[in-house]
Design a protein around this motif. Structure first.
Motif, PDB file in Angstrom:
ATOM      1  N   LYS A 167       0.829  -1.207   0.000  1.00  0.00           N
ATOM      2  CA  LYS A 167       0.000   0.000   0.000  1.00  0.00           C
ATOM      3  C   LYS A 167       0.864   1.258   0.000  1.00  0.00           C
ATOM      4  CE  LYS A 167      -4.100  -1.949   2.271  1.00  0.00           C
ATOM      5  NZ  LYS A 167      -4.918  -1.961   3.518  1.00  0.00           N
ATOM      6  N   LEU A 168       1.949   1.235   0.772  1.00  0.00           N
ATOM      7  CA  LEU A 168       2.873   2.373   0.789  1.00  0.00           C
ATOM      8  C   LEU A 168       3.493   2.578  -0.584  1.00  0.00           C
ATOM      9  CD1 LEU A 168       4.577   4.573   2.179  1.00  0.00           C
ATOM     10  CD2 LEU A 168       6.150   2.754   2.918  1.00  0.00           C
ATOM     11  N   VAL A 169       3.938   1.482  -1.189  1.00  0.00           N
ATOM     12  CA  VAL A 169       4.540   1.570  -2.530  1.00  0.00           C
ATOM     13  C   VAL A 169       3.528   2.134  -3.529  1.00  0.00           C
ATOM     14  CG1 VAL A 169       5.422   0.197  -4.460  1.00  0.00           C
ATOM     15  CG2 VAL A 169       6.227  -0.263  -2.131  1.00  0.00           C
ATOM     16  N   ASP A 170       2.306   1.624  -3.493  1.00  0.00           N
ATOM     17  CA  ASP A 170       1.276   2.087  -4.428  1.00  0.00           C
ATOM     18  C   ASP A 170       1.028   3.581  -4.272  1.00  0.00           C
ATOM     19  OD1 ASP A 170       1.036  -0.509  -5.327  1.00  0.00           O
ATOM     20  OD2 ASP A 170      -0.792  -0.944  -4.184  1.00  0.00           O
ATOM     21  N   LYS A 171       0.995   4.039  -3.022  1.00  0.00           N
ATOM     22  CA  LYS A 171       0.770   5.466  -2.778  1.00  0.00           C
ATOM     23  C   LYS A 171       1.932   6.301  -3.321  1.00  0.00           C
ATOM     24  CE  LYS A 171      -0.181   8.808   0.890  1.00  0.00           C
ATOM     25  NZ  LYS A 171      -0.339   9.024   2.344  1.00  0.00           N
ATOM     26  N   LEU A 172       3.158   5.865  -3.047  1.00  0.00           N
ATOM     27  CA  LEU A 172       4.327   6.623  -3.512  1.00  0.00           C
ATOM     28  C   LEU A 172       4.396   6.649  -5.035  1.00  0.00           C
ATOM     29  CD1 LEU A 172       7.075   5.467  -0.972  1.00  0.00           C
ATOM     30  CD2 LEU A 172       5.758   7.593  -0.958  1.00  0.00           C
ATOM     31  N   ARG A 173       3.934   5.580  -5.669  1.00  0.00           N
ATOM     32  CA  ARG A 173       4.013   5.506  -7.132  1.00  0.00           C
ATOM     33  C   ARG A 173       3.008   6.422  -7.835  1.00  0.00           C
ATOM     34  NH1 ARG A 173       5.241  -0.996  -8.122  1.00  0.00           N
ATOM     35  NH2 ARG A 173       7.519  -0.791  -8.019  1.00  0.00           N
ATOM     36  N   THR A 174       2.085   7.006  -7.077  1.00  0.00           N
ATOM     37  CA  THR A 174       1.174   7.978  -7.701  1.00  0.00           C
ATOM     38  C   THR A 174       1.849   9.333  -7.890  1.00  0.00           C
ATOM     39  OG1 THR A 174       0.251   8.759  -5.591  1.00  0.00           O
ATOM     40  CG2 THR A 174      -0.816   6.846  -6.619  1.00  0.00           C
ATOM     41  N   GLN A 175       2.986   9.524  -7.242  1.00  0.00           N
ATOM     42  CA  GLN A 175       3.686  10.799  -7.338  1.00  0.00           C
ATOM     43  C   GLN A 175       4.464  10.912  -8.647  1.00  0.00           C
ATOM     44  OE1 GLN A 175       4.691  11.067  -2.544  1.00  0.00           O
ATOM     45  NE2 GLN A 175       6.216  11.680  -4.052  1.00  0.00           N
ATOM     46  N   LYS A 176       4.568  12.122  -9.120  1.00  0.00           N
ATOM     47  CA  LYS A 176       5.369  12.386 -10.318  1.00  0.00           C
ATOM     48  C   LYS A 176       6.798  12.729  -9.905  1.00  0.00           C
ATOM     49  CE  LYS A 176       1.397  14.039 -12.952  1.00  0.00           C
ATOM     50  NZ  LYS A 176       0.766  15.169 -13.670  1.00  0.00           N
ATOM     51  N   HIS A 177       7.700  12.579 -10.852  1.00  0.00           N
ATOM     52  CA  HIS A 177       9.102  13.004 -10.725  1.00  0.00           C
ATOM     53  C   HIS A 177       9.950  12.110  -9.828  1.00  0.00           C
ATOM     54  CE1 HIS A 177       7.501  16.427 -12.777  1.00  0.00           C
ATOM     55  NE2 HIS A 177       6.811  16.833 -11.719  1.00  0.00           N
ATOM     56  N   ILE A 178       9.403  11.009  -9.298  1.00  0.00           N
ATOM     57  CA  ILE A 178      10.228  10.025  -8.603  1.00  0.00           C
ATOM     58  C   ILE A 178       9.860   8.641  -9.127  1.00  0.00           C
ATOM     59  CG2 ILE A 178      10.483  11.376  -6.480  1.00  0.00           C
ATOM     60  CD1 ILE A 178       8.483   9.320  -5.184  1.00  0.00           C
TER      61      ILE A 178
END
Length: 218
Positions: A167-178
């Motif tokens: 769930k943490l990974v999925d949330k972080l992957r919604t961000q742009k530029h990383i």
């Protein structure tokens, strides 16, 4: 791996430091698991992370949080430990002010502190988080996460649940530029008792990728 003592917020902190062998070498700092669960800078996973950065020519530090080993102070529920990590990074950077890049790596509780430090220190360009305790702590402070990195998780971990990390990974992957890489190590428990080599293979493959001159992640 020379023994070092340097100033922290609550007195001296004890560490092991390998200086860089070349000018403008990058800096890496490794953070150990929970002090109240027996975590120290000599934890086997912390040691392996330290060794891989040393082998790559980084100026590399691992150290004991307050109240562990010869480090002064007492456990502070992560608040003081974050201050310890910031002071430790200041100390390394005072020795290598010309460092080209800074990396942070942490295991379990150390991964939590490392990812908190990311939010304070824009010079950190990459991170390795092994079994970040996403089911025990709120990681919403990563808003947004300022750097790309890898999260490595044991698929059979009963301490830090793989689902919470996903769930943490999925949330972080919604961000742009990383870019967030995520590896689950089959059969591995929280301590990688029989899968330490597999875990480090994942880490080393990621570092090979990120440190390649052709890598587009900066």
């Amino acid at each position: 791996m020379p023994s070092v003592i340097f100033p922290g917020p609550e007195g001296r902190l004890e560490g092991r430091f390998q200086p860089a062998s070349r000018p403008r070498a990058p800096v890496a700092m490794i953070l150990h698991p929970h002090p109240q669960a027996g975590g120290t800078m000599n934890d086997r996973i912390t040691m392996q992370l330290y060794k891989t950065f040393v082998a790559r020519g980084f100026a590399t530090l691992r150290f004991n949080f307050r109240g562990v080993g010869r480090s002064q102070g007492s456990f502070d529920n992560g608040i003081g430990e974050l201050s310890d990590a910031a002071a430790a990074l200041d100390w390394v950077q005072s020795i290598h002010p010309e460092a080209s890049t800074t990396w942070i790596a942490g295991y379990s509780f150390g991964a939590l502190i490392g990812m908190q430090l990311l939010m304070r220190r824009p010079e950190i360009r990459g991170f390795i988080s092994v079994n970040p305790p996403a089911n025990m702590y709120d990681f919403s402070f990563l808003a947004p996460c300022p750097a790309s990195g890898i999260i490595v998780q044991g698929a059979a971990d009963t301490v830090v649940t793989p689902n919470s990390v996903q769930k943490l990974v999925d949330k972080l992957r919604t961000q742009k530029h990383i870019t967030i890489h995520h590896d689950e190590i089959p059969r591995a428990n929280h301590f990688f008792e029989n899968e330490l080599d597999d875990m480090m293979l994942s880490v080393d493959k990621y570092l090979d990728f990120r440190l390649s001159p052709e890598c587009t992640i900066r």
